[in-house]
Structure formats: C-alpha cells, structure tokens
Design a protein around this motif. Structure first.
Motif, mmCIF file in Angstrom:
data_model
loop_
_atom_site.group_PDB
_atom_site.id
_atom_site.type_symbol
_atom_site.label_atom_id
_atom_site.label_comp_id
_atom_site.label_asym_id
_atom_site.label_seq_id
_atom_site.Cartn_x
_atom_site.Cartn_y
_atom_site.Cartn_z
ATOM 1 N N GLU A 1 12.906 -9.022 24.119
ATOM 2 C CA GLU A 1 13.195 -10.290 24.795
ATOM 3 C C GLU A 1 14.188 -11.097 23.956
ATOM 4 O OE1 GLU A 1 12.242 -10.591 27.706
ATOM 5 O OE2 GLU A 1 10.692 -9.044 27.770
ATOM 6 N N GLY A 2 14.516 -12.295 24.419
ATOM 7 C CA GLY A 2 15.447 -13.142 23.686
ATOM 8 C C GLY A 2 16.360 -13.898 24.615
ATOM 9 N N ALA A 3 17.567 -14.196 24.147
ATOM 10 C CA ALA A 3 18.505 -14.979 24.947
ATOM 11 C C ALA A 3 19.942 -14.677 24.525
ATOM 12 C CB ALA A 3 18.227 -16.472 24.791
ATOM 13 N N ILE A 4 20.847 -14.924 25.484
ATOM 14 C CA ILE A 4 22.279 -14.823 25.230
ATOM 15 C C ILE A 4 22.823 -16.238 25.047
ATOM 16 C CG2 ILE A 4 24.512 -14.039 26.110
ATOM 17 C CD1 ILE A 4 22.461 -11.788 25.618
ATOM 18 N N PHE A 5 23.708 -16.404 24.079
ATOM 19 C CA PHE A 5 24.348 -17.699 23.830
ATOM 20 C C PHE A 5 25.865 -17.523 23.950
ATOM 21 C CE2 PHE A 5 20.310 -17.682 21.746
ATOM 22 C CZ PHE A 5 19.811 -18.970 21.874
ATOM 23 N N ILE A 6 26.506 -18.475 24.616
ATOM 24 C CA ILE A 6 27.969 -18.471 24.742
ATOM 25 C C ILE A 6 28.486 -19.856 24.352
ATOM 26 C CG2 ILE A 6 29.949 -18.237 26.294
ATOM 27 C CD1 ILE A 6 28.306 -16.361 28.015
ATOM 28 N N SER B 1 13.875 -11.876 20.380
ATOM 29 C CA SER B 1 12.513 -12.199 19.963
ATOM 30 C C SER B 1 11.593 -11.145 20.558
ATOM 31 C CB SER B 1 12.116 -13.594 20.461
ATOM 32 O OG SER B 1 12.209 -13.653 21.884
ATOM 33 N N GLU B 2 10.317 -11.183 20.192
ATOM 34 C CA GLU B 2 9.380 -10.206 20.729
ATOM 35 C C GLU B 2 8.885 -10.585 22.114
ATOM 36 O OE1 GLU B 2 6.292 -8.771 18.010
ATOM 37 O OE2 GLU B 2 7.400 -9.754 16.390
ATOM 38 N N THR B 3 8.823 -11.894 22.402
ATOM 39 C CA THR B 3 8.276 -12.355 23.678
ATOM 40 C C THR B 3 9.133 -13.464 24.270
ATOM 41 O OG1 THR B 3 6.920 -14.102 22.701
ATOM 42 C CG2 THR B 3 5.926 -11.910 22.836
ATOM 43 N N ASN C 1 11.494 -21.252 23.023
ATOM 44 C CA ASN C 1 11.080 -22.219 22.006
ATOM 45 C C ASN C 1 12.285 -22.992 21.491
ATOM 46 O OD1 ASN C 1 10.590 -22.915 18.978
ATOM 47 N ND2 ASN C 1 8.541 -22.565 19.803
ATOM 48 N N LYS C 2 12.115 -24.280 21.244
ATOM 49 C CA LYS C 2 13.224 -25.133 20.804
ATOM 50 C C LYS C 2 13.834 -24.647 19.484
ATOM 51 C CE LYS C 2 14.533 -29.981 20.125
ATOM 52 N NZ LYS C 2 15.311 -29.742 18.894
ATOM 53 N N LEU C 3 12.997 -24.201 18.545
ATOM 54 C CA LEU C 3 13.512 -23.718 17.267
ATOM 55 C C LEU C 3 14.412 -22.498 17.466
ATOM 56 C CD1 LEU C 3 10.372 -23.959 14.943
ATOM 57 C CD2 LEU C 3 12.421 -25.389 14.862
ATOM 58 N N PHE C 4 14.002 -21.618 18.359
ATOM 59 C CA PHE C 4 14.768 -20.416 18.664
ATOM 60 C C PHE C 4 16.114 -20.782 19.298
ATOM 61 C CE2 PHE C 4 16.049 -16.959 21.476
ATOM 62 C CZ PHE C 4 15.872 -15.832 20.701
ATOM 63 N N ILE C 5 16.075 -21.648 20.291
ATOM 64 C CA ILE C 5 17.298 -22.055 20.998
ATOM 65 C C ILE C 5 18.245 -22.806 20.066
ATOM 66 C CG2 ILE C 5 18.188 -23.529 22.858
ATOM 67 C CD1 ILE C 5 15.565 -22.851 24.382
ATOM 68 N N ASP C 6 17.690 -23.712 19.256
ATOM 69 C CA ASP C 6 18.529 -24.463 18.317
ATOM 70 C C ASP C 6 19.223 -23.532 17.322
ATOM 71 O OD1 ASP C 6 17.874 -26.832 19.505
ATOM 72 O OD2 ASP C 6 16.445 -27.476 17.973
ATOM 73 N N PHE C 7 18.496 -22.514 16.860
ATOM 74 C CA PHE C 7 19.087 -21.573 15.907
ATOM 75 C C PHE C 7 20.218 -20.788 16.572
ATOM 76 C CE2 PHE C 7 19.435 -17.456 13.784
ATOM 77 C CZ PHE C 7 19.619 -17.863 12.472
ATOM 78 N N GLY C 8 20.007 -20.341 17.799
ATOM 79 C CA GLY C 8 21.046 -19.610 18.523
ATOM 80 C C GLY C 8 22.307 -20.444 18.690
ATOM 81 N N THR D 1 11.540 -16.320 11.525
ATOM 82 C CA THR D 1 10.489 -15.361 11.873
ATOM 83 C C THR D 1 9.126 -15.870 11.432
ATOM 84 O OG1 THR D 1 11.976 -13.458 11.785
ATOM 85 C CG2 THR D 1 9.637 -13.013 11.433
ATOM 86 N N THR D 2 9.072 -16.402 10.224
ATOM 87 C CA THR D 2 7.822 -16.944 9.694
ATOM 88 C C THR D 2 7.341 -18.141 10.513
ATOM 89 O OG1 THR D 2 8.416 -16.239 7.452
ATOM 90 C CG2 THR D 2 6.710 -17.924 7.654
ATOM 91 N N LYS D 3 8.251 -19.031 10.850
ATOM 92 C CA LYS D 3 7.897 -20.241 11.604
ATOM 93 C C LYS D 3 7.391 -19.922 13.011
ATOM 94 C CE LYS D 3 11.189 -23.308 9.299
ATOM 95 N NZ LYS D 3 12.446 -24.070 9.456
ATOM 96 N N LEU D 4 8.017 -18.941 13.644
ATOM 97 C CA LEU D 4 7.686 -18.649 15.045
ATOM 98 C C LEU D 4 6.611 -17.576 15.204
ATOM 99 C CD1 LEU D 4 11.277 -18.782 16.581
ATOM 100 C CD2 LEU D 4 9.476 -20.505 16.735
ATOM 101 N N GLY D 5 6.299 -16.878 14.136
ATOM 102 C CA GLY D 5 5.186 -15.940 14.178
ATOM 103 C C GLY D 5 5.494 -14.596 14.786
ATOM 104 N N GLU D 6 6.761 -14.279 15.017
ATOM 105 C CA GLU D 6 7.135 -12.956 15.483
ATOM 106 C C GLU D 6 8.559 -12.641 15.050
ATOM 107 O OE1 GLU D 6 6.473 -13.684 19.755
ATOM 108 O OE2 GLU D 6 8.599 -13.265 20.045
ATOM 109 N N LYS D 7 8.916 -11.376 15.125
ATOM 110 C CA LYS D 7 10.215 -10.943 14.628
ATOM 111 C C LYS D 7 11.372 -11.534 15.436
ATOM 112 C CE LYS D 7 12.987 -6.834 13.689
ATOM 113 N NZ LYS D 7 13.055 -5.352 13.757
ATOM 114 N N ILE D 8 12.341 -12.113 14.715
ATOM 115 C CA ILE D 8 13.571 -12.628 15.309
ATOM 116 C C ILE D 8 14.715 -11.755 14.788
ATOM 117 C CG2 ILE D 8 15.083 -14.621 15.606
ATOM 118 C CD1 ILE D 8 12.229 -14.939 16.734
#
Length: 296
Positions: free
Chosen positions: A59-64, A78-80, A86-93, A131-138
């Motif tokens: 899973e995950g997302a595409i950023f442009i 991401s794994e799920t 999640n905001k942290l995931f999107i902000d990082f992307g 990865t540590t903050k979100l609890g799954e592999k990024i």
C-alpha cells in the motif's frame, strides 16, 4: 472445448489482474478463448474491480509536485492503507518531493539518494524514524524528476493517490494534454509509439497470435494467413501503445488523430502503488490488533 490449463489461468491473470476464480470462470465461459474471456471479464467489471480490491502489492501513495521548470513523481509505500492516509506519512511524502525538486536529484540513483542529508539526517534515517513512529515499514520505492523548461507537461493524480501520471509534450493544446494524462492513468499503455515497441515483443506477440489462430489459419493461402496474424498482432499492440489507443472520450478517434501537425508527445510515466511488489494478505482483525500492539 479447449482444455483450460494452469498456464492459461496464469496468463489471463497477468493480462487482466482479475482474481483467480474470476479468471477460471471466464475461461470456462469462453471455452478457452482468451479474447472472449477478457471481454466477459470486462463486461462483468471484474478486471477493473480486481485492480482496486484484490491488491497483490504494498500500500502507500503517489506524490506529484511541480515547481518552476521541474516535475517530480514519487511512490512512498506503507504496509496498510491506515498509514497511507496518516498525516505524518502524507507530510513526509510532500516534504521529500519538495527536497528532490530543490536539490535536483535526477542523475542520482535511489541508493545514493537515500544516503543524502535531508533536514539534518540521512534520508534512510528519516524513513527509519517514520517507521518507528507509525508502527509499520515505510519505504521510498522510486521517484522520477523531469526538467520541463522547454516542454509542456500535464499531470494526473487519482483521488485516492494510488495512480499518478506525468506526460511531456510539445505544441499540444492544454486541455487535450490533461485528457491524455487521464487516458494514461485509465488505459495503462506500455509504449508511446509503435517505434518504441522492442522487436522481441513484436516477435513474441506474433508467435502467440500464430498459435492462437492455428485452427483459423488452416487451409488458407500463406498471404492470407500473414494478414490475419498481422491483424491480430496489431490489435494487441494498439492496446499497449498510447498513440494507437482509442481515445476514451471519443472512441471514433485514436490519440494520434487528436494531435495537430506540429504537436508531439515526448514521453510519459505512470506510477501505480505497489505494482509488481508481492504483498502478504493479512486478516483485517489481525491488522487492527497489530496497530494496537505497536502503540502499546
């Protein structure tokens, strides 16, 4: 009726991305005829539904992001889906996309990029921290950076951020180029034009057509056989070639017929989240419990 083999099922699955049982049923309904089986799947909406619901990838997302004369497209996994929104995931992307554009990393490999310093830490260290903050592999799987200073470009990002497209051109009307970006997202062409198709791909399709049409070709003159085989090969290839595809907004025209005399499509790229990555399918309950335990 043609005997349906495991190889037949595998081939149709790879071609349509439909589920195992749907593919088997389609072949049975079509008495082993691939074209009829594909048509059956499309009519039932199973092939397209499978691409969304029966994922075999991460899973995950595409950023442009585009800025001045540059465009970047990036896949962050991401794994799920829980984490993908999640905001942290999107902000990082978004931040890593901005970093790539600002530092012009198009000539560097992904491995080199992961070792570069981003906001005081190496990129791979930032990813490990997330990865540590979100609890799954990024995972930062891939990115492409384009210099579009002397070209036109259009982008398309599907509403769920699972599919992203960048298309580069010259002298193509703006709205049409946007439509072509959407065409690429929907129809998933592999090549821009006929000249981009490798010879070994053409030969492969020729042999497949020759085998599939074995009964049809019996007793016909060699010149007629050649025309029949070439016709089938051209039909298969036209679905894979952007310029030869039927325009989704007007099925009376091909993409190449929409372009004016001076217009030219230069290149395109299409990302789909998780394509080609093996994914472990987890029970939904177990997935939720995993999230809870990771937060304890």
């Amino acid at each position: 009726m043609k005997k349906i083999t495991i190889e037949d099922i595998k081939k149709l699955r790879e071609k349509t991305n439909a589920g195992l049982m749907e593919v088997k049923k389609a072949l049975q309904k079509a008495e082993g005829d691939f074209e009829k089986a594909i048509k059956w799947l499309r009519e039932k909406g199973l092939a397209n539904a499978a691409k969304k619901s029966d994922r075999v990838a991460a899973e995950g997302a595409i950023f442009i992001l585009n800025k001045e004369n540059k465009v970047v497209i990036l896949e962050l996994n991401s794994e799920t889906d829980f984490v993908a929104v999640n905001k942290l995931f999107i902000d990082f992307g978004n931040k890593i996309s901005q970093y790539i554009i600002n530092t012009d990393f198009k000539e560097k490999s992904l491995e080199e990029f992961r070792k570069t310093i981003f906001d005081g830490e190496k990129v791979d260290e930032k990813i490990a921290s997330l990865t540590t903050k979100l609890g799954e592999k990024i995972s930062l799987r891939r990115f492409d950076l384009f210099d579009v200073e002397n070209y036109q470009f259009a982008t398309y990002l599907h509403v769920n951020k699972k599919i992203g497209v960048v298309v580069i051109a010259k002298n193509v009307e703006k709205d049409l180029l946007k439509d072509i970006a959407m065409q690429i997202a929907a129809m998933n062409p592999e090549y821009l034009s006929l000249k981009d198709v490798p010879d070994d791909k053409k030969e492969e399709e020729y042999k497949i057509a020759q085998k599939d049409l074995k009964d049809t070709l019996k007793g016909k003159p060699e010149s007629i056989q050649e025309k029949i085989i070439s016709g089938k090969v051209n039909k298969v290839l036209s679905d894979l070639i952007l310029e030869e595809q039927t325009f989704v907004k007007d099925n009376s025209k091909k993409i190449k017929q929409l372009l004016s005399k001076n217009a030219k499509l230069i290149s395109f790229i299409r990302y789909e989240v998780g394509e080609g990555i093996e994914k472990k399918i987890e029970n939904f309950k177990d997935e939720v419990m995993k999230q809870i335990k990771n937060k304890e």
